[in-house]
Design a protein around this motif. Structure first.
Motif, PDB file in Angstrom:
ATOM      1  N   MET A  50       0.933  -1.248   0.067  1.00 31.06           N
ATOM      2  CA  MET A  50      -0.143  -0.161  -0.070  1.00 31.06           C
ATOM      3  C   MET A  50       0.948   1.256   0.152  1.00 31.06           C
ATOM      4  O   MET A  50       1.935   1.203   0.811  1.00 31.06           O
ATOM      5  N   PRO A  51       0.579   2.402  -0.686  1.00 30.55           N
ATOM      6  CA  PRO A  51       1.240   3.563  -0.770  1.00 30.55           C
ATOM      7  C   PRO A  51       1.103   4.287   0.658  1.00 30.55           C
ATOM      8  O   PRO A  51       0.008   4.104   1.221  1.00 30.55           O
ATOM      9  N   LEU A  52       2.164   4.701   1.045  1.00 29.70           N
ATOM     10  CA  LEU A  52       2.001   5.183   2.498  1.00 29.70           C
ATOM     11  C   LEU A  52       1.607   6.892   2.460  1.00 29.70           C
ATOM     12  O   LEU A  52       0.558   7.360   2.833  1.00 29.70           O
ATOM     13  N   GLN A  53       2.520   7.840   2.017  1.00 33.46           N
ATOM     14  CA  GLN A  53       2.356   9.090   1.983  1.00 33.46           C
ATOM     15  C   GLN A  53       0.909   9.539   1.496  1.00 33.46           C
ATOM     16  O   GLN A  53       0.235  10.217   2.152  1.00 33.46           O
ATOM     17  N   SER A  54       0.712   9.139   0.232  1.00 37.41           N
ATOM     18  CA  SER A  54      -0.470   9.775  -0.255  1.00 37.41           C
ATOM     19  C   SER A  54      -1.684   9.132   0.024  1.00 37.41           C
ATOM     20  O   SER A  54      -2.741   9.898   0.425  1.00 37.41           O
ATOM     21  N   ARG A  55      -1.789   7.985   0.670  1.00 37.08           N
ATOM     22  CA  ARG A  55      -2.889   7.411   1.415  1.00 37.08           C
ATOM     23  C   ARG A  55      -3.216   7.933   2.611  1.00 37.08           C
ATOM     24  O   ARG A  55      -4.354   8.227   3.066  1.00 37.08           O
ATOM     25  N   PHE A  56      -2.172   8.185   3.474  1.00 30.75           N
ATOM     26  CA  PHE A  56      -2.197   8.641   4.717  1.00 30.75           C
ATOM     27  C   PHE A  56      -2.916   9.910   4.798  1.00 30.75           C
ATOM     28  O   PHE A  56      -3.799  10.180   5.521  1.00 30.75           O
ATOM     29  N   LEU A  57      -2.388  10.684   4.043  1.00 31.03           N
ATOM     30  CA  LEU A  57      -2.858  12.178   3.882  1.00 31.03           C
ATOM     31  C   LEU A  57      -4.226  12.177   3.267  1.00 31.03           C
ATOM     32  O   LEU A  57      -4.977  13.008   3.614  1.00 31.03           O
ATOM     33  N   SER A  58      -4.526  11.694   2.070  1.00 34.98           N
ATOM     34  CA  SER A  58      -5.796  11.771   1.379  1.00 34.98           C
ATOM     35  C   SER A  58      -6.845  11.005   2.404  1.00 34.98           C
ATOM     36  O   SER A  58      -8.185  11.663   2.542  1.00 34.98           O
ATOM     37  N   GLN A  59      -6.539   9.984   2.975  1.00 36.72           N
ATOM     38  CA  GLN A  59      -7.563   9.380   4.021  1.00 36.72           C
ATOM     39  C   GLN A  59      -7.951  10.442   5.248  1.00 36.72           C
ATOM     40  O   GLN A  59      -9.017  10.322   5.535  1.00 36.72           O
ATOM     41  N   LEU A  60      -6.881  11.007   5.665  1.00 35.74           N
ATOM     42  CA  LEU A  60      -6.896  12.004   6.746  1.00 35.74           C
ATOM     43  C   LEU A  60      -7.847  12.879   6.435  1.00 35.74           C
ATOM     44  O   LEU A  60      -8.768  13.263   7.215  1.00 35.74           O
ATOM     45  N   ASP A  61      -7.721  13.394   4.935  1.00 32.96           N
ATOM     46  CA  ASP A  61      -8.497  14.516   4.494  1.00 32.96           C
ATOM     47  C   ASP A  61     -10.135  13.890   4.307  1.00 32.96           C
ATOM     48  O   ASP A  61     -11.018  14.712   4.493  1.00 32.96           O
ATOM     49  N   VAL A  62     -10.090  12.779   4.030  1.00 32.95           N
ATOM     50  CA  VAL A  62     -11.478  12.003   3.679  1.00 32.95           C
ATOM     51  C   VAL A  62     -12.189  11.950   4.960  1.00 32.95           C
ATOM     52  O   VAL A  62     -13.522  12.437   5.136  1.00 32.95           O
TER      53      VAL A  62
END
Length: 224
Positions: A50-62
Motif C-alpha cells: 500500500m502507498p504510505l504518504q499519499s494514502r495517509f494524507l488523503s484518508q486523513l482529509d476524507v
C-alpha cells in the motif's frame, strides 16, 4: 541503484529486526538509506503493498470533516481542549495546519496528551531541547523560534532519544513518516498513544478486522 539494492535486501532487514531487535542507532548506521522520506515510502509499500504518504494524507482529509463533527460534540474538559485545537484550525485555511489540528484533536478525543505525539521546542533553548529529546522514546519534534511568525525552523522524528529524520515540511507528513517507520522498524505502538491504532486500522484501513473497544467505538461513530 540505492532503491534496487534496498529492494533486494529487505529480507535481511526484516530478519535482523525480528530476531536481533537492534537499537535504532545501530540499525540506522547499518541501513542509512532507509531513513529518508522516499525510502520510507518504498519500504512501507514493500511490506504492505500500500502507498504510505499519499494514502495517509488523503484518508486523513476524507475523514477530517467527520472527525471535526465528533470533536464538536464532545463535552466537559476534553471538549474544551478540543475547542481550543479547532480554534487554531478555523483561524488558518492552510491544509497542513488543518491536518495537524485533526491529528492533535484525535489524541485529545482518545483522552491522550497530544504532546506525546507532537512536542514543540524553542530553537534558542538548544541544551534543554537536547535533554528532552534524549528522554523521548518516540514522537515528532517541532523546533520554533520564540518570536517566529513564519513556520517552524525544523520538524523531525525522534526514535529512542535521537532525531532520525528532519527537515520535514509539516506535522502531517511527519506523522505519516513516523507511522511508516514503525512498520519499517517493526516497532510496537507506545501504550500512551492508542491513536496509532486508529491511524492504522481506521484511517489507513490496515488489519482493521480486530479493533480495541476505543477504536471500534470511534469507527462506529464515524460511520453513523
Amino acid at each position: 541503484m540505492v532503491r534496487m539494492k534496498m529492494e533486494k535486501t529487505i529480507s535481511y532487514r526484516r530478519y535482523e529486526l525480528v530476531h536481533d531487535a537492534p537499537i535504532i542507532r545501530d540499525f540506522q548506521a547499518r541501513w542509512p538509506a532507509l531513513f529518508d522520506v522516499s525510502e520510507i515510502n518504498a519500504e512501507f509499500k514493500r511490506i504492505t503493498t500500500m502507498p504510505l504518504q499519499s494514502r495517509f494524507l488523503s484518508q486523513l482529509d476524507v475523514l477530517s470533516d467527520r472527525l471535526v463533527k465528533l470533536f464538536e460534540k464532545r463535552g466537559r474538559q476534553i471538549g474544551k481542549r478540543l475547542q481550543s485545537i479547532m480554534a487554531d484550525m478555523s483561524q488558518d485555511d492552510d491544509v497542513d495546519v488543518g491536518r495537524e489540528c485533526v491529528l492533535k484533536g484525535l489524541c485529545v478525543y482518545l483522552n491522550e496528551d497530544p504532546e506525546n505525539l507532537v512536542r514543540e521546542y524553542t530553537a534558542e533553548d538548544e541544551g534543554l531541547n537536547r535533554g528532552a529529546i534524549e528522554e523521548t522514546t518516540l514522537g515528532i519534534c517541532v523546533v520554533k523560534h520564540t518570536d517566529a511568525t513564519d513556520g517552524p525552523e525544523d520538524i523531525g522524528i525522534v526514535l529512542e532519544g535521537q532525531v532520525v529524520l528532519h527537515d520535514l515540511d509539516n506535522v502531517a507528513l511527519a506523522a505519516a513518516m513516523l507511522f511508516g517507520l514503525m512498520y519499517a522498524l517493526n516497532l510496537n505502538y507506545p501504550p500512551e498513544l492508542n491513536s496509532f491504532e486508529v491511524l492504522q486500522k481506521v484511517v489507513m484501513e490496515l488489519d482493521g478486522n480486530t479493533l480495541s473497544k476505543k477504536a471500534q467505538a470511534l469507527k462506529n461513530r464515524l460511520h453513523q
